[in-house]
Write a protein that holds these residues in place. Sequence first.
Motif, PDB file in Angstrom:
ATOM      1  N   LEU A 502     -24.115  -3.985 -13.669  1.00  0.00           N
ATOM      2  CA  LEU A 502     -22.905  -3.351 -14.196  1.00  0.00           C
ATOM      3  C   LEU A 502     -22.725  -1.940 -13.651  1.00  0.00           C
ATOM      4  CD1 LEU A 502     -22.766  -4.520 -17.923  1.00  0.00           C
ATOM      5  CD2 LEU A 502     -21.061  -4.923 -16.154  1.00  0.00           C
ATOM      6  N   ASP A 503     -23.816  -1.224 -13.489  1.00  0.00           N
ATOM      7  CA  ASP A 503     -23.734   0.120 -12.934  1.00  0.00           C
ATOM      8  C   ASP A 503     -23.172   0.081 -11.511  1.00  0.00           C
ATOM      9  OD1 ASP A 503     -24.497   3.046 -13.051  1.00  0.00           O
ATOM     10  OD2 ASP A 503     -25.694   2.384 -11.344  1.00  0.00           O
ATOM     11  N   ASN A 504     -23.637  -0.879 -10.704  1.00  0.00           N
ATOM     12  CA  ASN A 504     -23.113  -1.032  -9.330  1.00  0.00           C
ATOM     13  C   ASN A 504     -21.633  -1.410  -9.359  1.00  0.00           C
ATOM     14  OD1 ASN A 504     -25.453  -0.359  -8.023  1.00  0.00           O
ATOM     15  ND2 ASN A 504     -26.168  -2.485  -7.781  1.00  0.00           N
ATOM     16  N   ALA A 505     -21.269  -2.334 -10.288  1.00  0.00           N
ATOM     17  CA  ALA A 505     -19.887  -2.795 -10.356  1.00  0.00           C
ATOM     18  C   ALA A 505     -18.946  -1.649 -10.713  1.00  0.00           C
ATOM     19  CB  ALA A 505     -19.768  -3.930 -11.365  1.00  0.00           C
ATOM     20  N   ILE A 506     -19.342  -0.843 -11.692  1.00  0.00           N
ATOM     21  CA  ILE A 506     -18.487   0.287 -12.104  1.00  0.00           C
ATOM     22  C   ILE A 506     -18.396   1.312 -10.977  1.00  0.00           C
ATOM     23  CG2 ILE A 506     -18.330   2.232 -13.724  1.00  0.00           C
ATOM     24  CD1 ILE A 506     -19.519   0.382 -15.851  1.00  0.00           C
ATOM     25  N   ARG A 507     -19.522   1.574 -10.301  1.00  0.00           N
ATOM     26  CA  ARG A 507     -19.542   2.594  -9.266  1.00  0.00           C
ATOM     27  C   ARG A 507     -18.654   2.222  -8.078  1.00  0.00           C
ATOM     28  NH1 ARG A 507     -24.595   2.544  -7.070  1.00  0.00           N
ATOM     29  NH2 ARG A 507     -25.408   2.866  -9.171  1.00  0.00           N
ATOM     30  N   HIS A 508     -18.532   0.915  -7.794  1.00  0.00           N
ATOM     31  CA  HIS A 508     -17.773   0.483  -6.617  1.00  0.00           C
ATOM     32  C   HIS A 508     -16.430  -0.144  -6.988  1.00  0.00           C
ATOM     33  CE1 HIS A 508     -21.212   1.438  -4.201  1.00  0.00           C
ATOM     34  NE2 HIS A 508     -21.988   0.602  -4.885  1.00  0.00           N
ATOM     35  N   SER A 509     -15.989   0.073  -8.218  1.00  0.00           N
ATOM     36  CA  SER A 509     -14.663  -0.417  -8.633  1.00  0.00           C
ATOM     37  C   SER A 509     -13.702   0.776  -8.785  1.00  0.00           C
ATOM     38  CB  SER A 509     -14.753  -1.185  -9.964  1.00  0.00           C
ATOM     39  OG  SER A 509     -15.527  -2.351  -9.799  1.00  0.00           O
TER      40      SER A 509
END
Length: 606
Positions: A502-509
């Motif tokens: 989720l951290d990766n998803a938020i960072r790259h969205s």
Amino acid sequence: MFIIKSVVGKLWMTIIGLVAVVLLILGFFLFRYIDTSFPNVSNQEENLLRLANKIASEASAHHNDNPYFEALSELLETQDSGMKLLERGAISMDEPLFMAGDKMIKLKEVLKPEELEAAFAGETIRKRFSVSMNPWHGGYVYVAMPLYIEGQAEPYSVMIVYQSMQSVEDTQVYVKRLFALVSLMGFLLTTFFAFFLITRITKPLTELKKAADSIIYGQYDKRVPPVSNDEIGELTQTFNLMADRLQGTIKDLNHEKQNLASVLHSMEDAVISFDPEGNIIFINPHGEMMMEDWNGLDWDEQEEDAMAPYKGHIPDPLRQLFNEVVKETKGISSRLHVKNGVWSVVMAPLYSEEQVRGVVAVIRDVTEETRLEKLRTDFVANVSHELRTPLSMLQGYSEALVDDIAASPEERKELAQVIHDESLRMGRLVKDLLDLARMENGHMEMNLREVNIMELIQRVQRKFLVLSKDQGIRLETDLRCHDLVLRSADEDRLEQVLTNLLDNAIRHSSEGSTITLRCDKAEYMKASAVRIQIEDEGEGIPPDALPYIFERFYKADKARTRGAAGGTGLGLAIVKNIVDAHRGTISATSTVGQGTTFSILLPTES
């Protein structure tokens, strides 16, 4: 022709020729001796004439002495001779003279009337005549001589003295014929015994030849029993000893060949042997698989047609190395890049009497080793990069504090806060590195118990709701796993997995996009499982980068930078190790510009 070319025929012809030459020489000297030493017919005629003259010289004193002449006649008969007196006027041509075998010889068969008249006229007649009653009898020689009484001019009688020529010429002929017969018998007996003896000699040689032929055709257990203690017997024993040692040598060679073949077949490396023209003369199974893979590849477009027929021949990537080895006659080591693979190649020449008779190549697939080496290099570079930035900031801001560059307490507090944040970042990096090292070495600490997947996902969602709202990102769930429970799992580790994703998803969205958490039932390895998906609408991952996203410090976008509170670059590597520890699997699908979906499959019974 065959017997002449054989050993038996040659020895037989040699012995027969030698015997024939000896008999010819012996016969020549024997016949010469007979001809020169035995009396001949001419000598016999002279002797008979002298005998007749001797009798005639004494006849005048005994012309009326019949017992004298009878005694002479009897004496001559002992020498195969005879004498007959013919009186004038009382002569008949049918008068018998002597017996020749069973035939009575009459006067008319020896003398003609005119010859008889010539004898009574004082002429001495010397003649030969033959009879056919005995084939071995050579005939007779006779002398017709007139007899005189002393004081008379005309002979009163004619004396015929005869002698068989068998005692002279026939004796010679008989001896010669006897020698010829004995020589013929000796020649025949010699031929027979020579052939018999040679056959006995050559029979063991024939057996040796048959045994040698059997050995030629691979029957190395063939032996010849010794039949004598002579040189042939010693030869037979030597042959058997040679066959024993040859069989042992062949057995050892086959054993070594099998060992070598077993080693070559069990090697993970490809071993290929080429002749000087580049044709394959030996290849092990791994080499066959490699050749099949290489022959199935399309080389450079311009050489596609030329490379097609290289099945059974040296492939194009090895041709340059092969030519160098043949030209330089020394070993060469190199690395080849064939499509997406890396191969380590060691080529060495094969010598035969100081000439290169071929080339052997040992080829190893070092693609994984090369990749790991690159990962190691990248890891060192990435760790250095990740540590260099906070260290530089720590050093710069601490120097600012030491040098009293910050004039106000607020500025000093701000510098101290930066130092604090960078130290926390370094701490997280070190902690993640230690965790990843323990996981990869199999020392991960797991607190296994039952885990309710739905409760876990809802808890992680609540943790990220505030952060996502601040970023302007919608965080939604689609949960179809109300009754799914993992029987044996580490809830904290799984929460770490979802947190990192989720951290990766938020960072790259981007702002206004949506992140969805899904959960449903699935099947994995023919067993019940739970599928967890995290789908974002971010920038996506390029297709060529997808296979490497779970490696340490790998960046799909090389231009992407992390902020002070960004990740360490180890999150996905840690995620994969945790999922693997739960006997599950994780995968990712992505479309550039549309988003990325991470899918996790975890068996419910593990």
